[in-house]
Design a protein around this motif. Sequence first.
Motif, PDB file in Angstrom:
ATOM      1  N   ALA A 138       4.751   6.159  15.655  1.00 56.42           N
ATOM      2  CA  ALA A 138       3.479   5.831  15.025  1.00 56.42           C
ATOM      3  C   ALA A 138       3.230   6.717  13.814  1.00 56.42           C
ATOM      4  O   ALA A 138       2.685   6.264  12.794  1.00 56.42           O
ATOM      5  N   LEU A 139       3.632   8.000  13.907  1.00 51.76           N
ATOM      6  CA  LEU A 139       3.467   8.902  12.766  1.00 51.76           C
ATOM      7  C   LEU A 139       4.317   8.444  11.588  1.00 51.76           C
ATOM      8  O   LEU A 139       3.847   8.400  10.445  1.00 51.76           O
ATOM      9  N   LEU A 140       5.569   8.076  11.866  1.00 47.27           N
ATOM     10  CA  LEU A 140       6.446   7.595  10.798  1.00 47.27           C
ATOM     11  C   LEU A 140       5.916   6.296  10.189  1.00 47.27           C
ATOM     12  O   LEU A 140       5.967   6.096   8.973  1.00 47.27           O
ATOM     13  N   LEU A 141       5.406   5.401  11.054  1.00 48.81           N
ATOM     14  CA  LEU A 141       4.839   4.154  10.564  1.00 48.81           C
ATOM     15  C   LEU A 141       3.650   4.423   9.657  1.00 48.81           C
ATOM     16  O   LEU A 141       3.533   3.850   8.569  1.00 48.81           O
ATOM     17  N   ARG A 142       2.759   5.327  10.094  1.00 50.76           N
ATOM     18  CA  ARG A 142       1.571   5.618   9.302  1.00 50.76           C
ATOM     19  C   ARG A 142       1.944   6.265   7.972  1.00 50.76           C
ATOM     20  O   ARG A 142       1.385   5.917   6.925  1.00 50.76           O
ATOM     21  N   LEU A 143       2.900   7.190   8.000  1.00 51.23           N
ATOM     22  CA  LEU A 143       3.329   7.834   6.762  1.00 51.23           C
ATOM     23  C   LEU A 143       3.993   6.828   5.822  1.00 51.23           C
ATOM     24  O   LEU A 143       3.758   6.858   4.605  1.00 51.23           O
ATOM     25  N   GLY A 144       4.809   5.934   6.384  1.00 51.57           N
ATOM     26  CA  GLY A 144       5.475   4.944   5.552  1.00 51.57           C
ATOM     27  C   GLY A 144       4.507   3.967   4.907  1.00 51.57           C
ATOM     28  O   GLY A 144       4.600   3.683   3.702  1.00 51.57           O
ATOM     29  N   LEU A 145       3.557   3.469   5.694  1.00 48.84           N
ATOM     30  CA  LEU A 145       2.575   2.530   5.145  1.00 48.84           C
ATOM     31  C   LEU A 145       1.660   3.214   4.133  1.00 48.84           C
ATOM     32  O   LEU A 145       1.269   2.614   3.126  1.00 48.84           O
ATOM     33  N   THR A 146       1.321   4.481   4.385  1.00 47.32           N
ATOM     34  CA  THR A 146       0.497   5.220   3.431  1.00 47.32           C
ATOM     35  C   THR A 146       1.239   5.425   2.116  1.00 47.32           C
ATOM     36  O   THR A 146       0.645   5.344   1.039  1.00 47.32           O
ATOM     37  N   ALA A 147       2.559   5.686   2.210  1.00 41.02           N
ATOM     38  CA  ALA A 147       3.360   5.843   0.995  1.00 41.02           C
ATOM     39  C   ALA A 147       3.407   4.535   0.203  1.00 41.02           C
ATOM     40  O   ALA A 147       3.291   4.536  -1.031  1.00 41.02           O
ATOM     41  N   LEU A 148       3.570   3.418   0.903  1.00 41.99           N
ATOM     42  CA  LEU A 148       3.559   2.124   0.212  1.00 41.99           C
ATOM     43  C   LEU A 148       2.197   1.857  -0.428  1.00 41.99           C
ATOM     44  O   LEU A 148       2.112   1.318  -1.542  1.00 41.99           O
ATOM     45  N   LEU A 149       1.142   2.229   0.270  1.00 43.02           N
ATOM     46  CA  LEU A 149      -0.203   2.029  -0.262  1.00 43.02           C
ATOM     47  C   LEU A 149      -0.431   2.855  -1.524  1.00 43.02           C
ATOM     48  O   LEU A 149      -1.189   2.452  -2.412  1.00 43.02           O
ATOM     49  N   ALA A 150       0.233   3.998  -1.616  1.00 39.58           N
ATOM     50  CA  ALA A 150       0.046   4.870  -2.779  1.00 39.58           C
ATOM     51  C   ALA A 150       0.601   4.252  -4.055  1.00 39.58           C
ATOM     52  O   ALA A 150       0.138   4.591  -5.156  1.00 39.58           O
ATOM     53  N   VAL A 151       1.569   3.352  -3.938  1.00 34.98           N
ATOM     54  CA  VAL A 151       2.228   2.804  -5.125  1.00 34.98           C
ATOM     55  C   VAL A 151       1.246   2.071  -6.035  1.00 34.98           C
ATOM     56  O   VAL A 151       1.120   2.401  -7.221  1.00 34.98           O
ATOM     57  N   PRO A 152       0.519   1.056  -5.564  1.00 29.77           N
ATOM     58  CA  PRO A 152      -0.412   0.375  -6.471  1.00 29.77           C
ATOM     59  C   PRO A 152      -1.592   1.242  -6.898  1.00 29.77           C
ATOM     60  O   PRO A 152      -2.184   1.000  -7.963  1.00 29.77           O
ATOM     61  N   PHE A 153      -1.936   2.242  -6.100  1.00 29.63           N
ATOM     62  CA  PHE A 153      -3.083   3.077  -6.438  1.00 29.63           C
ATOM     63  C   PHE A 153      -2.697   4.330  -7.227  1.00 29.63           C
ATOM     64  O   PHE A 153      -3.573   5.099  -7.602  1.00 29.63           O
ATOM     65  N   TRP A 154      -1.403   4.532  -7.486  1.00 25.59           N
ATOM     66  CA  TRP A 154      -0.962   5.772  -8.128  1.00 25.59           C
ATOM     67  C   TRP A 154      -1.590   5.935  -9.519  1.00 25.59           C
ATOM     68  O   TRP A 154      -2.134   6.979  -9.852  1.00 25.59           O
ATOM     69  N   HIS A 155      -1.495   4.897 -10.329  1.00 25.78           N
ATOM     70  CA  HIS A 155      -2.040   4.944 -11.687  1.00 25.78           C
ATOM     71  C   HIS A 155      -3.307   4.110 -11.845  1.00 25.78           C
ATOM     72  O   HIS A 155      -3.944   4.162 -12.906  1.00 25.78           O
ATOM     73  N   ALA A 156      -3.656   3.316 -10.832  1.00 24.55           N
ATOM     74  CA  ALA A 156      -4.721   2.325 -11.006  1.00 24.55           C
ATOM     75  C   ALA A 156      -6.051   2.922 -11.479  1.00 24.55           C
ATOM     76  O   ALA A 156      -6.666   2.396 -12.417  1.00 24.55           O
ATOM     77  N   PRO A 157      -6.573   4.009 -10.867  1.00 29.19           N
ATOM     78  CA  PRO A 157      -7.853   4.540 -11.340  1.00 29.19           C
ATOM     79  C   PRO A 157      -7.812   4.955 -12.808  1.00 29.19           C
ATOM     80  O   PRO A 157      -8.780   4.745 -13.550  1.00 29.19           O
TER      81      PRO A 157
END
Length: 286
Positions: free
Chosen positions: A155-174
């Motif tokens: 579950a920790l690996l899943l959460r870290l992986g999904l959080t990393a994917l989520l960071a991609v579109p939000f990295w430069h968006a703001p």
Amino acid sequence: MGLPLLTVAPARGLRWIAQGWALWRRRPLSLTGLLAAFLLLAMLLVGLVPLAGTALALALVPSLSLGYMVAARSLQAGGPVHAGQLFAGLRHPRPAQRRAQWQLAGAYALLSLGVMLLSDTLDGGRLQAAMAASADEGAALPDTDALNDDGVAGALLLRLGLTALLAVPFWHAPALVHWGGQGALQALFSSTVAVWRARQAFTIYLLTWGALVALVTPLLVLLLHALGGASLPNLLMLPLALVISAVFYATLWPSYVDCFGEPGAAGATSATPTAPDSDPPPADGA
């Protein structure tokens, strides 16, 4: 609007970390204090309204990223660094930009809560319970015994992986909303494309961060143990984590400049007016 996407050499991933470190060294207390102020606000929100407060705290994460970019740009130009920069995007003088920032905030909160819910569903809440127990003991992550449980570790690996994917579109968006004048969806798309085009640099960047954390932190803990016994490392782990995180957030600005150029410069994203105390004129060079 036209958006130039610059070519980013793989070695720039290392350079971003060096630039973030250089920015932090120029104003270490101020840049670390930004993160401390954000965490204090998040803790207050969660403490006052536990359910809604968690969503609000998560919604402010894109503002934290942009705040560090605004602060780094200000510092680079010889300007101030202050807590008000954390809300530069949410108080943009143009209503369209403010609305887009709130849309990013809401989307990030909903998606982050979705990641947590999926993780809890798959592991029956064991990771959440292990993290709560670790927090009571002053640790940031579950202890070794908890991670030996395959369900918790997965579950920790899943959460870290999904959080990393989520960071991609939000990295430069703001930043693309703030300086580029893009809408929320367009900014998320542009950020995803930029990260993909610079994927070699980002891979080196992330691997280097992972190596630094994996190697430096245990060495410091061993040194602190030798100097002060068992209690000193526990006392200093939080300040150490704040410093590492502050340097990490300071690297967001050079990564944005390398991908899209300095705001307002020829061939870069179109500059839009911002609050005078949050975003001084850009300095020469990245």
